[in-house]
Design an enzyme around this catalytic site. Structure first.
Site, PDB file in Angstrom:
ATOM      1  N   LEU A  16       4.021  -0.006  -0.227  1.00 20.02           N
ATOM      2  CA  LEU A  16       3.988  -2.086   0.205  1.00 20.02           C
ATOM      3  C   LEU A  16       2.641  -1.937  -0.669  1.00 20.02           C
ATOM      4  O   LEU A  16       2.315  -3.851   0.166  1.00 20.02           O
ATOM      5  CB  LEU A  16       3.097  -1.856   2.135  1.00 20.02           C
ATOM      6  N   GLY A  17       1.557  -1.330  -0.490  1.00 24.92           N
ATOM      7  CA  GLY A  17       0.495  -2.076  -1.872  1.00 24.92           C
ATOM      8  C   GLY A  17      -0.281  -0.908  -1.913  1.00 24.92           C
ATOM      9  O   GLY A  17      -0.201   0.277  -1.094  1.00 24.92           O
ATOM     10  N   ASP A 139     -13.182 -10.275   7.273  1.00 19.71           N
ATOM     11  CA  ASP A 139     -12.233 -10.520   6.955  1.00 19.71           C
ATOM     12  C   ASP A 139     -11.014 -11.241   6.261  1.00 19.71           C
ATOM     13  O   ASP A 139      -9.649 -10.920   6.316  1.00 19.71           O
ATOM     14  CB  ASP A 139     -11.540  -8.905   5.825  1.00 19.71           C
TER      15      ASP A 139
END
Length: 464
Positions: A16-17, A139
């Site tokens: 996914l990343g 974040d």
């Protein structure tokens, strides 16, 4: 990588990343056959212990959370392979796209959708910030918010993801300053390593500004650190523009202090957002000995005993003298009627003396404490070690009005209206006009309520 089995439990479906030293995978749990997300942190040449500290903190935080808008913690693993060693955090998989992806694909959000999204995310933040200790995400940005199952005019289910920068109150005092977050969405205090619940509100405000302008906050101009976006959001109601400006105030003291307050103020009139400019700033009078404490969690006002004026001493002396004279006066030849009259006067002077004594003791020793936190407003009197709450405490949600009343005799009182109850500060506590104005301004800023000013004929003697 596809088809690889991790820890004999998870079959990798796809990546996914990926970034230096870490990756995120979509995998299938071989036992439940459910899809899961696995975040891996590798021990390599670029490994830093601070990264592991944050990674473990994320795992511990998610393990303690249970909210429909937050992916659930499933497992935490140490994976040893011939060519690498890594730590892995396993979470439930949420099918959906991030806000960043939605905007890149051309999706737009109406004003009602922006407000709905704001409320759903504020509900998640209320849950996080009410934990003990409070959990601060640090974040919040478009790529960390997922939308799923949009239907009709609803934005659908909203999820807050990626707690890799999370901080709780206990971790904050570790002695090491860690600056985390994403430029443009980080509140100014985060650059100094400080994070409070209001820091998450700044990130949410920046995210919503991105939705209404199509530009990240760092792509917009700034003036005195304030994001200049209003000229690109002229299609919005001024209420929402003012609210977003309040959410992204660079000054922590002027910004909305809690998710609860932000939620309640979202639908208010712009006039309710009491923005105090520097040239009209109201400060504590130099002669005042009132103690005021204000932060993101609560506001507390402590009013010490007031000074005793000469008129009170005069009343006390007169009452004592009258009571003594009446008790020792008279003689046997007085008639029954005269005796009855004297007894009545003794009772009357005794009652007056008792009232003056109570008032004198209150003036000399009574301390008043008014405290408003996320849950309630309390009004506590402390007299010689005895404490009582009157009026009784009531939910903070009931607070609906701040009022300064000026009577025609130049007497001032401040009333905090909460439901059907009124909490009074004023002459009875020995407060001056300037002290009342200062306290009303502080409460107005913290509660997000405007101050109503009323000129009243006569004076209502309300004693608390």
């Amino acid at each position: 990588m596809t088809g690889k089995i991790l820890a004999e439990s998870y079959e990798v479906q796809r990546i996914l990343g990926k970034q230096t030293g870490r990756q995120t995978l979509l995998a299938r749990d071989l036992q439940t056959q459910e899809l899961v997300v696995i975040k891996q942190l590798f021990l390599g040449s670029d490994f830093e212990w601070q990264d592991l500290k944050l990674f473990e903190r994320e795992a511990e935080t998610l393990k303690a959370l249970s909210h429909p808008g937050i992916p659930r913690h499933l497992d935490y693993l140490e994976i040893d392979e011939p060519d690498s060693k890594s730590f892995a955090l396993v979470q439930t998989y949420v099918e959906g796209r991030t806000l960043e992806e939605h905007l890149r694909c051309g999706r737009t959000f109406s004003e009602s959708e922006v407000k709905e999204l704001a409320k759903l995310l504020l509900a998640i933040l209320m849950y996080l910030h009410e934990q003990n200790p409070p959990v601060i995400h640090r974040d919040i940005k478009p790529s960390n918010i997922l939308l799923h199952s949009r239907s009709g005019h609803s934005v659908g289910q909203v999820y807050l993801v990626d707690f890799g920068s999370v901080q709780n109150q206990a971790a904050k005092f570790g002695g090491t300053i860690t600056v985390v977050g994403t430029y443009g969405y980080m509140a100014p205090e985060q650059f100094g390593g400080r994070s409070v619940p209001a820091s998450d509100l700044y990130g949410l405000g920046g995210t919503l500004i991105y939705l209404v302008t199509g530009l990240h906050p760092m792509e917009l101009s700034q003036q005195d650190l304030k994001i200049q976006f209003a000229d690109r959001a002229k299609h919005l109601n001024p209420n929402l523009i003012h609210w977003l400006e309040w959410m992204t105030e660079p000054s922590l003291e002027k910004r909305l202090s809690s998710a609860d307050k932000a939620f309640r103020s979202l639908d208010e009139n712009p006039c309710a957002i009491n923005k105090i400019k520097k040239n009209s700033l109201v400060v504590q009078p130099p002669e005042s000995d009132i103690k005021l404490t204000k932060n993101s969690e609560f506001i507390e006002i402590i009013i010490p005993p007031k000074e005793v004026d000469f008129s009170l001493i005069a009343w006390f002396s007169a009452a004592v003298a009258a009571n003594i004279l009446l008790r020792i006066g008279g003689s046997n030849y007085l008639s029954v009627i005269n005796n009855l009259l004297r007894n009545s006067l003794i009772m009357l002077s005794g009652s007056l003396l008792a009232a003056v004594v109570v008032t004198l003791l209150s003036a000399l020793f009574r301390e008043l404490r008014v405290r408003i936190d996320r849950h309630q407003i309390s009004y506590t009197s402390n007299l010689l070690g005895l404490k009582w709450n009157y009026p009784r405490s009531i939910s903070r949600q009931e607070i609906c009005q701040l009022e300064i009343r000026q009577y025609n005799s130049n007497i001032y009182q401040m009333l905090i209206q909460a439901g059907k109850q009124k909490y009074q500060l004023g002459e009875n506590q020995g407060l001056s006009e300037s002290e009342i104005t200062w306290l009303a301004t502080e409460l107005s800023q913290w509660l997000g309520l405007k101050i109503k000013k009323t000129l009243t004929e006569g004076k209502n003697n309300i004693w608390f």
